[in-house]
Design a protein around this motif. Sequence first.
Motif, PDB file in Angstrom:
ATOM      1  N   GLN A  88      11.133  13.449  -0.150  1.00 30.37           N
ATOM      2  CA  GLN A  88      11.770  14.718   0.216  1.00 30.37           C
ATOM      3  C   GLN A  88      12.814  15.165  -0.809  1.00 30.37           C
ATOM      4  O   GLN A  88      13.582  14.345  -1.315  1.00 30.37           O
ATOM      5  N   VAL A  89      12.790  16.478  -1.055  1.00 31.07           N
ATOM      6  CA  VAL A  89      13.858  17.097  -1.846  1.00 31.07           C
ATOM      7  C   VAL A  89      14.563  18.084  -0.917  1.00 31.07           C
ATOM      8  O   VAL A  89      13.916  18.945  -0.316  1.00 31.07           O
ATOM      9  N   LYS A  90      15.862  17.888  -0.750  1.00 33.20           N
ATOM     10  CA  LYS A  90      16.605  18.837   0.092  1.00 33.20           C
ATOM     11  C   LYS A  90      17.916  19.210  -0.599  1.00 33.20           C
ATOM     12  O   LYS A  90      18.759  18.353  -0.865  1.00 33.20           O
ATOM     13  N   GLU A 109      11.559  20.491   0.517  1.00 36.84           N
ATOM     14  CA  GLU A 109      10.154  20.314   0.149  1.00 36.84           C
ATOM     15  C   GLU A 109       9.791  18.847   0.052  1.00 36.84           C
ATOM     16  O   GLU A 109      10.637  18.007  -0.239  1.00 36.84           O
TER      17      GLU A 109
END
Lengths: 131, 369
Positions: A88-90, A109
């Motif tokens: 996850q990229v947050k 994403e």
Amino acid sequence: MPEETVQFSRIAGPVTVEITSGFSTAGPYILACRRDALGAHLVEFGSTPKFIDDDIADIHLVPVAPEALDQQLVVILGKYRPAFGHTQVKVTYRFQQAAQTIHTTEIAETLDAGEAFRRYTHSYRFQEVVA
Amino acid sequence: MSGRRLLQLLMMALSLCILSSQSNAAEDPVDSVAKASEFAVPTSPAFVLLGVTPSKVARPGFARDLNLELITKDDKIISDAAIDVQPVWLLGFANTSAASYRNKSGFARTISTLGISLATAEKDSTKSLSWAARLTPFRGWDPLTDETYSSRIRAALDYSPKDRYLTIREAELEGDSSFIARRSPVDTTGMANVKIELAEVRDLLKIIDASTAKRLQAIDDSCRNRHWNDTRVEIGFGQLFNYTSAQLDSVRFRSQGVGAWVTAGLGLGSRWYLSGQFKYDDSDRIPRRDWGANIRYANANGGVFVEYIRVHSSDIHSNELAYGGELRLSTQLFLEAGVRGTLDEDMNLHQWLPLVRVRFGNTLKTFKL
């Protein structure tokens, strides 16, 4: 490049942008602004280097007087990577004026397996709030 | 290939040829012979309990992706659903930055490793569902708190002067493109020029990105290699159910048994790893307790292992012994060899199963002896 409009007030003081992250996302980012005109160059602001994963708070003053903000574009460029063993990229970009949040962008994403990092470009146009 | 390496290769092949003369391996799946058992709780224990290898596993990356539709359709349980999720990480660490994570308590970081897997299957008109949990209560290395690792990642990801120039140039050109598109009439020549330069800039950025990805991969690989034998403890627990009706409003589950794993590994220096596992499984209605121990030695050129497993159930008592190794022939080329045998109660050896296989990267070529 996603272009978003930030509603602001000319009389409420300077605008800041705060960058926060989740899921231990890592990576550097660039803040820059330019005149909204053909051929205008982006000028970086804020101290460098900037990383979302270090111990330094990521709050930056947009170096443009509120009276001139509607003629400017602010661009945030990032290269973000999930934490080791995760996907996850947050990252959240929060514009604030007079201690009020006036605009928020959330990047959330899941990267594909084997994708080391992803680049993100967000552009912001400023529009005065009409009372 | 050096003479010494060739000699090692020949010795290994000869040893296996001798063993193969006692072999009656023909009916056994050879792939299970090549390596030592990975003495680790399975990544998705629910799939192991159910005896399935799902081709498609839902791995929700965000809490918003968690919903009942992952295992149901038209109010019925789908019979080949598979989900693997880390609920605590997903729900409790969504707003935790890398710096905040480093300041979390050891307990919170441990709980974040909790993994839940869930799978459904239908075999011979029997519908089954299993769930399992997996936790790593102790690990010698947590990459998310390793400041050296983080610094190397930061250095690899940071904008080089060329990357910085091109990244900013790309944004400038995108801004110009947007500016031209908003004007009427559109300056087609100007737009074409912007697009040509934008394509050139993006091509150059792709080259930089490929190089960055390679550097990041190298950092991850070197960290994995350095920490391959870190001390760790893993536990897992799961339960298997059968159900008759797939309709959500009338579904009834009947427990068919449970499975539990405890694994511990201890690094001895930088080259040795001693690990052990206890496993209990009564999911096929026959309680079975397996325990085993494994010792491995590894260096840059490959490694060797010796393993003992004791299988104990109401109708089976057996001892398995395995040994083997892996030899690096070049950067990508590996020769893997292993033998597994069964020891009877008098400790006599039976059923030696030898295997040699060549691995090039992730591609395997197996040779039955």
